[in-house]
Design an enzyme around this catalytic site. Structure first.
Site, PDB file in Angstrom:
ATOM      1  N   LYS A 204      -1.782   8.430  -1.362  1.00 31.57           N
ATOM      2  CA  LYS A 204      -1.061   7.760  -2.276  1.00 31.57           C
ATOM      3  C   LYS A 204      -1.440   7.873  -3.684  1.00 31.57           C
ATOM      4  O   LYS A 204      -2.461   8.388  -3.850  1.00 31.57           O
ATOM      5  CB  LYS A 204      -1.218   6.110  -2.165  1.00 31.57           C
ATOM      6  N   ARG A 238      -3.653   3.581   8.471  1.00 34.30           N
ATOM      7  CA  ARG A 238      -2.152   4.311   8.548  1.00 34.30           C
ATOM      8  C   ARG A 238      -2.356   5.445   7.752  1.00 34.30           C
ATOM      9  O   ARG A 238      -2.749   5.512   6.532  1.00 34.30           O
ATOM     10  CB  ARG A 238      -0.856   3.293   8.234  1.00 34.30           C
TER      11      ARG A 238
END
Length: 260
Positions: A204, A238
């Site tokens: 991210k 995740r």
């Protein structure tokens, strides 16, 4: 939890799968690497992503759920959606978990739907929509505000009879880069909720913007943050890269080994 994005515009290009044969190859790779869950999403939720209609989202993800169940019946599939209708159809097709990045905010039928389906539900903290969330990063007290919001929603879900709730603090969703790291550092504060915690920081912008690199070059740093998350109480990671995450899990588990 391995990520399968059935979208043309996911922020990390190597996680996009628009061909069913490629999907099956990646599923086999993730399962053989040790993935417990496969998280299938058909609507990009990165900041600024364009909206996709429910029928288009369903047309992307439902065939993928069906073909995975056919070829890998042992696979545990999570459907990554904020729409109750998509969640319902995919669970009926064989998915066993709903991962809602909106925490019920974008579909007022979601809580009732997952409670009736009686499947585990990932409740993520966010604000607004993918188009607006990065303008909604003001908090009076970041940790307490996120905790309070999640607690209120867990209460609503419990009132509806929802049993299995997994919380996700929503890294990158209505959070500044600094706020993401504050929440990661305070992960243990959320154990008071007595719900398993999912952490999703894989490749991210909180990583690559901080290091001035690209998502393609963010694997090593992702592993660093995954390891930190595990030491602070994360129960599910995740990730785009399953093998590396599994290695982090195994090594952190070794820290609890006692001498005979």
């Amino acid at each position: 939890m391995g990520i399968l994005n059935i979208t043309p515009d996911s922020f990390y290009a190597n996680s996009r799968y628009d061909d069913l044969s490629k999907v099956l190859i990646q599923v086999e790779k993730m399962l053989s690497s040790g993935a417990t869950f496969l998280d299938i999403g058909g609507h990009s939720t990165r900041p600024g992503s364009r909206p996709v209609g429910e029928e288009e989202e369903l047309s992307r993800v439902l065939p993928v759920v069906e073909i995975i169940i056919k070829h890998f019946p042992e696979a545990l599939i999570s459907i990554d959606t904020f729409r109750a209708g998509v969640a319902l159809k995919c669970v009926e097709a064989g998915a066993i978990m709903v991962n809602d990045i909106a925490g019920g905010l974008l579909d007022d039928k979601m809580f009732e739907t997952v409670a009736n389906l009686n499947v585990p539900y990932v409740l993520m903290h966010s604000r607004g929509t993918p188009e607006t969330m990065q303008q909604m990063t003001h908090y009076d007290d970041l940790v307490m505000d996120v905790l309070d919001d999640l607690q209120q929603k867990v209460f609503q879900l419990r009132q509806l009879g929802q049993k299995d709730i997994i919380i996700d603090l929503g890294f990158g969703f209505a959070k500044t880069i600094n706020q993401n790291y504050i929440l990661l550092n305070h992960l243990r504060d959320f154990e008071v909720m007595e719900c398993p915690m999912l952490v999703g920081v894989s490749r991210k912008s909180m990583i690559w913007r901080t290091l001035d690199i690209s998502p393609n070059d963010a694997l090593n740093a992702t592993t660093v943050l995954n390891t930190i998350a595990l030491t602070k109480g994360a129960n599910i990671l995740r990730v785009h890269d399953v093998q590396e995450a599994i290695e982090a899990v195994k090594l952190v588990e070794m820290l609890s080994v006692e001498e005979n």
